[in-house]
Design an enzyme around this catalytic site. Sequence first.
Site, short mmCIF file in Angstrom:
data_model
loop_
_atom_site.label_atom_id
_atom_site.label_comp_id
_atom_site.label_asym_id
_atom_site.label_seq_id
_atom_site.Cartn_x
_atom_site.Cartn_y
_atom_site.Cartn_z
N GLU A 181 7.50 -67.98 -25.83
CA GLU A 181 8.84 -67.69 -25.32
C GLU A 181 8.85 -67.38 -23.83
O GLU A 181 9.68 -66.60 -23.36
CB GLU A 181 9.48 -66.54 -26.11
CG GLU A 181 9.66 -66.91 -27.57
CD GLU A 181 10.25 -65.78 -28.41
OE1 GLU A 181 10.98 -66.09 -29.34
OE2 GLU A 181 9.96 -64.61 -28.14
C1 BMA Z 1 10.00 -64.25 -31.97
C2 BMA Z 1 8.52 -64.22 -31.98
C3 BMA Z 1 7.94 -62.85 -32.01
C4 BMA Z 1 8.79 -61.89 -32.78
C5 BMA Z 1 9.76 -62.62 -33.67
C6 BMA Z 1 10.66 -61.72 -34.42
O1 BMA Z 1 10.54 -63.89 -30.77
O2 BMA Z 1 8.01 -64.99 -30.96
O3 BMA Z 1 7.71 -62.39 -30.70
O4 BMA Z 1 7.99 -61.05 -33.50
O5 BMA Z 1 10.55 -63.47 -32.93
O6 BMA Z 1 11.48 -60.98 -33.56
#
Ligand code: BMA
Length: 917
Positions: free
Chosen positions: A481
């Site tokens: 991300e």
């Molecule tokens: C996304 C993932 C994790 C996180 C999940 C739940 O952003 O990349 O970083 O644990 O969602 O929030």
Amino acid sequence: MRLQTVLSVLSTDPSLPTIQGQHVLDLSEIGWTVSSTALNRIVPGHLPSQVHLDLYAAGVIGRYYGLNDFNLRWIADANWTYTSEPLRDLQKDAKSSWLVFNGLDTFATVDFCGQTVGTADNQFRQWIFDVSQILEDCRSDPVLSINFGSAPNIVNAIANDPSSEVWPARIQEAQVFEYPNRWFMRKEQSDFGWDWGPAFAPAGPWQPAYIVQLENEQAIYITNTDLDTYRKGQINHLPPDQSQPWVVNASIDFIGEVPSDALMSVLVSDAKTGEILITGDMFDVTISDGSITGHTVIGAHVPKLWWPNGLGDQNLYNFAISISTKESQTLASITKRTGFRTIFLNRLNITEDQIALGIAPGANWHFEVNGHEFYAKGSNIIPPDTFWPRVTETKMRRLLKAVVAGNQNMLRVWASGAYLPDFIYDIADEEGIFLWSEFQFGDALYPVDKAFLENVAAEVTYNVRRVNHHPSLALWAGGNEIESLMLPAVKAADPTAFVSLILPLVYENTRSISYMPSSTNNGYLGVNLSSPVPMAERYWNITPGKYYGDTDHYNYDSSVAFDTSSYPVGRFANEFGYHSMPSVQTWQQALDPQDLYFNSSVVMLRNHHYPMGGLSTDNLSKSALGMGEMTRSVERYYPLPRHSDRIANFSAWCHATQIFQADFYKSQIQFYRRGSGMPERQLGALYWQLEDIWQAPSWAGIEYDGRWKTLHYVAKDIYRPIIVSPFWNHNTSVLEIYATSDLWKPAAGTVRMTWLDMAGKPLPGNAGTPSVVDFQVGAINTTRIYSTHFADLSLSNLTNSILILSLTATAERTESTFSHENYFTPSFPKDLALRDPHLELSYSKDTGKFTVKATSGVSLYTWIDYPAGIIGYFEENSFVLLPGESREVGFVMQENPSGEDSWIKGVTVQSLWDQGN
Ligand code: BMA
């Protein structure tokens, strides 16, 4: 303590190098102690290990329990020293002596014979120190000691240093889970807390380590191997030409001296049969910077290809590579197991030919194995334990077997945990699970000073080389991300040089693997490998109506959970999810009995969605938001548990949150898979998240000890090759039924559609719906087999609350039969006039299977449950049974410590009706 030549180890582990004239002391075989000013005694230590594990083994602390996440912070806040026993058997007259650490977690100072040898500051690197002089000067039996500084304290000190990089507070602070400043360390980021895990911030020598002594001029020690198998002419970001022969490039890192005219040879044999594929010298051997490199071409010999689960066999080959003098004296040899496959992430622009096929313009975003595009089905793997040294092969094999049983072929190794150890790639090679791998950066901006980037470069090079031979390796991505979450915040390109630093390092060390700078992304505008920024990212240069990239989707407003117009439309869904509670059996491992209720403070403090955002533990408001989301999703759609027994009610609530989670994922997976035949040509669904790191509410489908939640069963079902799915538009009341297939050949079959009431009685005239529809579906495609406006059904004033449409698809192909069952109700489950199906459960000793029968009423979400004490899974679960229907279900036992079969008596069955009654 035992000194051994590595030669003697070879018989058990062929991946270890064989070398003459070399002594290797395995530091796991000597005695260690662990000490700290924070503890008034010295306890026995181990290697590999971490401080928490050794304190637990010594009885100083308890297990993963209750509020230990907070109560044990004194361990992370202290410095700890691992001290070896005096090393008596080292050779004083060796030509050179080395300390080789395959991993130190993280800020370490290494002392040997009272002298400081060096320091380490990256958990993900191999650290090698030359201790020849120290050993020569050492007047006593040398002692090795490794001091681990407190990571939380050290990163705070870095953050407070005026010369350290600063970012706008709103960007980084939003990414603090418990301990702050994680972006200043090259250590597992989730060690400082995450929204599904604790913040134990462990420290210790977490990987194997050795003292290597080279006896003479010609002795060498192999530290790492980069084995790259690719199609001749292959370039990472372009589709490989499958008609080209295979090239094998081997590059071996070593310590010691190799003569400049050394030779390399290779013998490739079938890992199963031992049959030799090729044997001979490697060509163009070069030696530089402690590596020797050569290649060969597997011309006329055609190896069997490696395929992922469901698409073919996992053919593996052993490569025995030897380094020798020109007089044919072998200096070292090493065996690596690999497979022949190409795996390519296609992010090329959509062509005119593709547009002519109905694919919307933009860019591709899908994987191709051995030249074939395929539908990636899977999930995201997180660290399976906070403490990696106790992650065993048994545990990981059990987990990856569950992945295969769940009809998955790909896992995304999410960045912010750790690079997976080789043994997990080995299991994935055997099981046919592609591992989309990431450099361990996530949800933060990282420093870009010279020292930090040099540290990153060493980490990237080491890990790319280390795992490159595994056929399960599918991709390298720069981090989690970074593009989707972090870049919009700073409006800056290439933080931490994901393009300009990491891409060239990946391409230098592998020809076979594609690279992209961030997990969720809109692809690139162009690639120019001679430019300092070799990949021009598209970022937000996008045109509406075109599709470019992969998507992630988290929406905690459960009111739109089943409204498909709220889902992203893209080429590939790499993350999506919603959290749920683990089962009561799992909670019981971590909670005192009095804490076993839904919003008990211990449950809430173990719920980290939403994260505390710091070290305070007295504010439950963040957790309350996440608990509230779970509660509301149940209240909105399902009958509320009303059991008078507190534990039974807690269990029913936990289960209810799992039902919502599974329904939500199923709805999305059906939608994404249907997209394979829509203009977006959607080719992958990897949900968030495969498994748990501890016992707590999370997005996982498999609980910490291996127990499947409802999600893993439902995902297994909806990841079958051919599925039938209802799509109900709540706004227009249009119901459509689709058959979707990810087979590589077209398929034909029938779908049986039967309208019933909740007592299981067929509706007159099948409500005007044809009972059987023939269908044909193309390769990786979808077809609409039925569509109706709800008002057009002849329902003779029956209320929605009693209606159910049962769907059964069957398709034959010469080699196998595919079937799938699904259903649709126009009312949400809480509004259904459920009747007690009076489920009957029996067990047959002869077949070893359970039989469940619904004797009256439709049984929705039929759930067979097993007691604590064993681990395994039912062949299917959470299914529908019509009255009179029975189903035989086997149980796959994965772990039964007592070996007894008393668990069978503890198996229960229930359905949605039981939730509210
Ligand atoms: C996304 C993932 C994790 C996180 C999940 C739940 O952003 O990349 O970083 O644990 O969602 O929030």
